[in-house]
Design a protein around this motif. Structure first.
Motif, PDB file in Angstrom:
ATOM      1  N   ARG A 109      27.024  23.835 -22.316  1.00 39.94           N
ATOM      2  CA  ARG A 109      27.083  22.791 -22.999  1.00 39.94           C
ATOM      3  C   ARG A 109      25.618  22.391 -23.703  1.00 39.94           C
ATOM      4  N   ALA A 110      25.457  22.406 -25.269  1.00 42.03           N
ATOM      5  CA  ALA A 110      24.342  22.287 -25.866  1.00 42.03           C
ATOM      6  C   ALA A 110      23.560  23.267 -26.066  1.00 42.03           C
ATOM      7  N   HIS A 111      23.797  24.478 -25.605  1.00 38.87           N
ATOM      8  CA  HIS A 111      23.084  25.750 -25.609  1.00 38.87           C
ATOM      9  C   HIS A 111      23.420  26.409 -27.022  1.00 38.87           C
ATOM     10  N   GLU A 112      22.628  27.185 -27.349  1.00 37.48           N
ATOM     11  CA  GLU A 112      22.854  27.990 -28.667  1.00 37.48           C
ATOM     12  C   GLU A 112      22.258  29.269 -28.605  1.00 37.48           C
ATOM     13  N   ALA A 113      22.737  30.102 -29.398  1.00 38.61           N
ATOM     14  CA  ALA A 113      22.280  31.515 -29.566  1.00 38.61           C
ATOM     15  C   ALA A 113      22.579  32.125 -31.009  1.00 38.61           C
ATOM     16  N   PRO A 114      21.703  32.944 -31.422  1.00 43.04           N
ATOM     17  CA  PRO A 114      21.968  33.731 -32.923  1.00 43.04           C
ATOM     18  C   PRO A 114      23.107  34.496 -32.780  1.00 43.04           C
ATOM     19  N   LEU A 115      24.001  34.804 -33.947  1.00 49.21           N
ATOM     20  CA  LEU A 115      25.128  36.028 -34.060  1.00 49.21           C
ATOM     21  C   LEU A 115      24.535  36.753 -34.523  1.00 49.21           C
ATOM     22  N   PRO A 116      24.902  38.114 -33.945  1.00 49.55           N
ATOM     23  CA  PRO A 116      24.344  39.307 -34.678  1.00 49.55           C
ATOM     24  C   PRO A 116      25.259  39.684 -36.021  1.00 49.55           C
ATOM     25  N   VAL A 117      24.897  40.491 -36.940  1.00 45.23           N
ATOM     26  CA  VAL A 117      25.692  41.206 -37.750  1.00 45.23           C
ATOM     27  C   VAL A 117      26.806  41.900 -37.471  1.00 45.23           C
ATOM     28  N   GLY A 118      27.840  41.826 -37.905  1.00 48.57           N
ATOM     29  CA  GLY A 118      29.034  42.350 -37.272  1.00 48.57           C
ATOM     30  C   GLY A 118      30.052  41.451 -36.416  1.00 48.57           C
ATOM     31  N   TYR A 119      30.754  42.073 -35.776  1.00 47.02           N
ATOM     32  CA  TYR A 119      32.161  41.490 -34.979  1.00 47.02           C
ATOM     33  C   TYR A 119      31.439  40.805 -33.568  1.00 47.02           C
ATOM     34  N   THR A 120      31.720  39.746 -33.207  1.00 46.47           N
ATOM     35  CA  THR A 120      31.500  39.051 -32.295  1.00 46.47           C
ATOM     36  C   THR A 120      32.751  38.236 -31.680  1.00 46.47           C
ATOM     37  N   PRO A 121      33.354  38.503 -30.368  1.00 42.97           N
ATOM     38  CA  PRO A 121      34.430  37.562 -30.208  1.00 42.97           C
ATOM     39  C   PRO A 121      33.939  36.650 -29.228  1.00 42.97           C
ATOM     40  N   LEU A 122      34.210  35.156 -29.172  1.00 46.80           N
ATOM     41  CA  LEU A 122      33.889  34.074 -28.584  1.00 46.80           C
ATOM     42  C   LEU A 122      34.728  33.914 -27.357  1.00 46.80           C
TER      43      LEU A 122
END
Length: 272
Positions: A109-122
């Protein structure tokens, strides 16, 4: 409708297989695509823009877990922020449950991270596993014409290095072409992984969780007979092995990793 943001219908193909068009054309670099349970959204990369994913269907851009009370009403926030001379997308956890991403620590909760270019499943594990598909476009949706000197293409399915390692271990007998080869049990898979140089802390539950993530993602991509609802439980591993071998996702040479801990294809998993 906000300029530069477009809804994706419920029949939109999985982002594993195909990058959707954006306003009828190939998407600009950095465009974000998000798919949930019943469609999704596409958004151009504009600093300050955000999309919300969660259970509160009327008030979020992308709905997931509508009947799962453990999923928060606004569980995932995707924001476009300034980065250097351009922008990038960041994923933030606004819910109670962790968000798992491949090859990185869970987002609490309240943590964040950059998304890489391309496909990412959450992945969000509530009363069941929910998958939010995310794709950041690299601007190269279309392939050029095939010529005699064109590099050989492949049907390889997108998996992370961690997923690949677990799958190689579980299907090691299959890849070695042993007589009447069967996938290893979860317990056996964990034991094999702990013998790989540089690996430790594996057990049956961790191995199963990784493979379950792969099965759910491939099912979302339209690959059949990989879930308990569509195939007998005892056939799931065999069906998955067939898909991975038939697409060249797993190769016999991959067995090298189990003895050396060294990737036999250092140029990257996609370069086969």
């Amino acid at each position: 409708m906000t300029e530069g943001m477009y809804p994706l219908g419920r029949l939109t193909p999985s982002l594993v297989r195909q990058e959707p068009l954006f306003a009828g054309a190939a998407a600009p670099v950095g465009t974000l695509f998000v798919l949930g349970d019943a469609g999704g959204y596409a958004a151009a990369a504009v600093a300050g823009r955000s999309l919300v994913v969660g259970r509160n269907a009327p008030d979020v851009h992308v709905a997931i877990g509508g009947e799962d009370g453990y999923v928060s009403r606004e569980h995932v926030l995707l924001r476009c922020v300034e980065h250097g001379t351009g922008t990038r997308w960041v994923v933030r956890n606004g819910g109670k449950l962790p968000i798992r991403l491949p090859d990185t620590a869970p987002l609490l909760r309240a943590h964040e991270a950059p998304l890489p270019v391309g496909y990412t499943p959450l992945y969000i594990q509530g009363s069941q596993l929910h998958v939010v598909e995310v794709l950041v476009s690299d601007g190269h949706r279309h392939r050029g014409a095939v010529r005699p000197d064109t590099s050989t293409g492949n049907l390889r399915l997108p998996i992370t290095r961690r997923e690949w390692l677990v799958l190689v271990a579980m299907f090691s007998a299959v890849l070695a072409r042993e007589d009447q080869a069967l996938p290893l049990s979860w317990n056996e898979t964990g034991k094999v992984l702990n013998t790989v140089p540089g690996q430790s802390g594996w057990n049956d539950r961790k191995a199963e969780a990784v493979v379950d993530g792969v099965r759910h993602r491939l099912t979302a991509a339209g690959i059949e007979r990989l879930t308990r609802e569509t195939a007998p439980a005892e056939a799931l591993k065999t069906n998955l092995a067939r898909v991975l071998v038939d697409t060249g996702t797993l190769l016999p040479e991959d067995l090298t990793i189990l003895n050396t801990g060294i990737d036999p294809n250092p140029a990257g998993l996609m370069n086969r």
